[in-house]
Design a protein around this motif. Structure first.
Motif, PDB file in Angstrom:
ATOM      1  N   SER A 206      -3.992   1.584   6.208  1.00  0.00           N
ATOM      2  CA  SER A 206      -2.796   1.884   6.987  1.00  0.00           C
ATOM      3  C   SER A 206      -1.836   2.713   6.140  1.00  0.00           C
ATOM      4  O   SER A 206      -1.881   2.655   4.903  1.00  0.00           O
ATOM      5  CB  SER A 206      -2.108   0.588   7.412  1.00  0.00           C
ATOM      6  OG  SER A 206      -1.558  -0.054   6.271  1.00  0.00           O
ATOM      7  N   PRO A 207      -0.944   3.489   6.779  1.00  0.00           N
ATOM      8  CA  PRO A 207       0.033   4.239   5.986  1.00  0.00           C
ATOM      9  C   PRO A 207       0.823   3.354   5.035  1.00  0.00           C
ATOM     10  O   PRO A 207       1.108   3.756   3.901  1.00  0.00           O
ATOM     11  CB  PRO A 207       0.928   4.876   7.055  1.00  0.00           C
ATOM     12  CG  PRO A 207       0.038   5.036   8.238  1.00  0.00           C
ATOM     13  CD  PRO A 207      -0.860   3.819   8.220  1.00  0.00           C
ATOM     14  N   ALA A 208       1.164   2.142   5.462  1.00  0.00           N
ATOM     15  CA  ALA A 208       1.926   1.242   4.589  1.00  0.00           C
ATOM     16  C   ALA A 208       1.150   0.928   3.314  1.00  0.00           C
ATOM     17  O   ALA A 208       1.710   0.930   2.204  1.00  0.00           O
ATOM     18  CB  ALA A 208       2.264  -0.050   5.331  1.00  0.00           C
ATOM     19  N   VAL A 209      -0.139   0.672   3.454  1.00  0.00           N
ATOM     20  CA  VAL A 209      -0.974   0.380   2.280  1.00  0.00           C
ATOM     21  C   VAL A 209      -1.146   1.634   1.431  1.00  0.00           C
ATOM     22  O   VAL A 209      -1.005   1.597   0.197  1.00  0.00           O
ATOM     23  CB  VAL A 209      -2.346  -0.169   2.713  1.00  0.00           C
ATOM     24  CG1 VAL A 209      -3.301  -0.236   1.523  1.00  0.00           C
ATOM     25  CG2 VAL A 209      -2.194  -1.545   3.344  1.00  0.00           C
ATOM     26  N   VAL A 210      -1.463   2.746   2.073  1.00  0.00           N
ATOM     27  CA  VAL A 210      -1.678   3.997   1.336  1.00  0.00           C
ATOM     28  C   VAL A 210      -0.463   4.346   0.484  1.00  0.00           C
ATOM     29  O   VAL A 210      -0.584   4.653  -0.710  1.00  0.00           O
ATOM     30  CB  VAL A 210      -1.998   5.151   2.317  1.00  0.00           C
ATOM     31  CG1 VAL A 210      -1.910   6.505   1.606  1.00  0.00           C
ATOM     32  CG2 VAL A 210      -3.386   4.957   2.919  1.00  0.00           C
ATOM     33  N   TYR A 211       0.718   4.258   1.073  1.00  0.00           N
ATOM     34  CA  TYR A 211       1.911   4.678   0.339  1.00  0.00           C
ATOM     35  C   TYR A 211       2.366   3.626  -0.665  1.00  0.00           C
ATOM     36  O   TYR A 211       2.994   3.972  -1.680  1.00  0.00           O
ATOM     37  CB  TYR A 211       3.007   5.082   1.323  1.00  0.00           C
ATOM     38  CG  TYR A 211       2.629   6.355   2.071  1.00  0.00           C
ATOM     39  CD1 TYR A 211       2.115   7.452   1.378  1.00  0.00           C
ATOM     40  CD2 TYR A 211       2.749   6.460   3.452  1.00  0.00           C
ATOM     41  CE1 TYR A 211       1.745   8.605   2.032  1.00  0.00           C
ATOM     42  CE2 TYR A 211       2.388   7.620   4.126  1.00  0.00           C
ATOM     43  CZ  TYR A 211       1.882   8.687   3.404  1.00  0.00           C
ATOM     44  OH  TYR A 211       1.506   9.845   4.050  1.00  0.00           O
ATOM     45  N   ALA A 212       2.034   2.374  -0.448  1.00  0.00           N
ATOM     46  CA  ALA A 212       2.307   1.358  -1.473  1.00  0.00           C
ATOM     47  C   ALA A 212       1.439   1.605  -2.701  1.00  0.00           C
ATOM     48  O   ALA A 212       1.902   1.498  -3.850  1.00  0.00           O
ATOM     49  CB  ALA A 212       2.054  -0.038  -0.916  1.00  0.00           C
ATOM     50  N   VAL A 213       0.177   1.951  -2.469  1.00  0.00           N
ATOM     51  CA  VAL A 213      -0.718   2.291  -3.576  1.00  0.00           C
ATOM     52  C   VAL A 213      -0.213   3.538  -4.294  1.00  0.00           C
ATOM     53  O   VAL A 213      -0.160   3.590  -5.526  1.00  0.00           O
ATOM     54  CB  VAL A 213      -2.165   2.504  -3.069  1.00  0.00           C
ATOM     55  CG1 VAL A 213      -3.038   3.159  -4.137  1.00  0.00           C
ATOM     56  CG2 VAL A 213      -2.768   1.170  -2.630  1.00  0.00           C
TER      57      VAL A 213
END
Length: 240
Positions: A206-213
């Motif tokens: 998800s975008p939230a996971v991608v950008y947290a990484v």
């Protein structure tokens, strides 16, 4: 690479976990794509649902990993169509997440069914006899979310340059991997301020996971977008 729209017959639908299905498709005409790209399924006349291809180019059938999300209109409509012998309309290929031509160490980070994209990339790398290190961090909420773990573990035995780091948020007493989120797990290995400066690879979820990484790794010296992701196109952010 030119996009085509083609009918495809569903050859099989297999439940991989409590809500993830492996779907094998036989397109009416031969299609070209690169490992890491995705296709779209016509769910209605105006709605297309994207899914990463979970196979390498040259495979006879197209493989998808489809997560059923109860209560979501598109998922509900698609679920009703996922029966063996049914015909779907596909549009492909899309996506810029493809293997570099030159061998280099690659970091692959996947959340949940983001594994499908990594499977395509890794299988293509293995076909190329890739010798540079390949490291996959695969995270899920629980162990069942790592729905193809035996296959990923088999790769680790077969390919000395491949390392798998599975991690789950909620682990039971029998779990032998990391009891941590993707970002927590990466933080365990990339500790110093510049430890990610040379990192290149892919991140899917998800975008939230991608950008947290991304935020974590950029805090460790990684340049913006050094980890390629489809989220950069469909949910762009400001890097200024």
């Amino acid at each position: 690479m030119h996009k085509i729209t083609t009918p495809a017959v569903i050859k099989s639908v297999e439940l991989l976990s409590n809500n993830v299905y492996q779907v094998l498709l036989q397109p009416e005409e031969s299609v070209e794509f690169q490992a890491g790209q995705y296709l779209e399924i016509a769910v209605t006349e105006t709605t297309w649902a994207p899914f990463s291809l979970a196979c390498a180019p040259g495979d006879q059938l197209l493989e998808l990993h489809v997560q059923y999300l109860p209560g979501r209109d598109t998922s509900e409509l698609l679920q009703k169509q996922l029966t063996e012998g049914n015909q779907l309309t596909l549009r492909l290929p899309s996506g810029e997440c493809v293997l570099p031509k030159q061998e280099q160490p690659l970091l692959l980070v996947a959340a949940g069914t983001g594994f499908a994209q990594m499977k395509s990339l890794l299988e293509e790398a293995f076909k190329r006899n890739w010798q540079a290190p390949l490291t996959l961090y695969w995270g899920a909420r629980n162990v069942e979310g790592l729905y193809a773990l035996p296959q990923a573990l088999a790769w680790e035995k077969q390919h000395s340059n491949f390392q798998l780091i599975p991690c789950v948020d909620l682990a039971d007493a029998h779990w032998k991997g990391r009891n941590a989120s993707l970002t927590e797990s990466l933080a365990m290995d990339f500790i110093e301020g510049d430890s990610a400066a040379q990192v290149k690879g892919f991140v899917s979820g998800s975008p939230a996971v991608v950008y947290a990484v991304e935020d974590l790794m950029m805090g460790r010296g990684m340049p913006a977008k050094a980890l390629l992701s489809d989220a950069h196109a469909y949910a762009p952010r400001n890097y200024a």
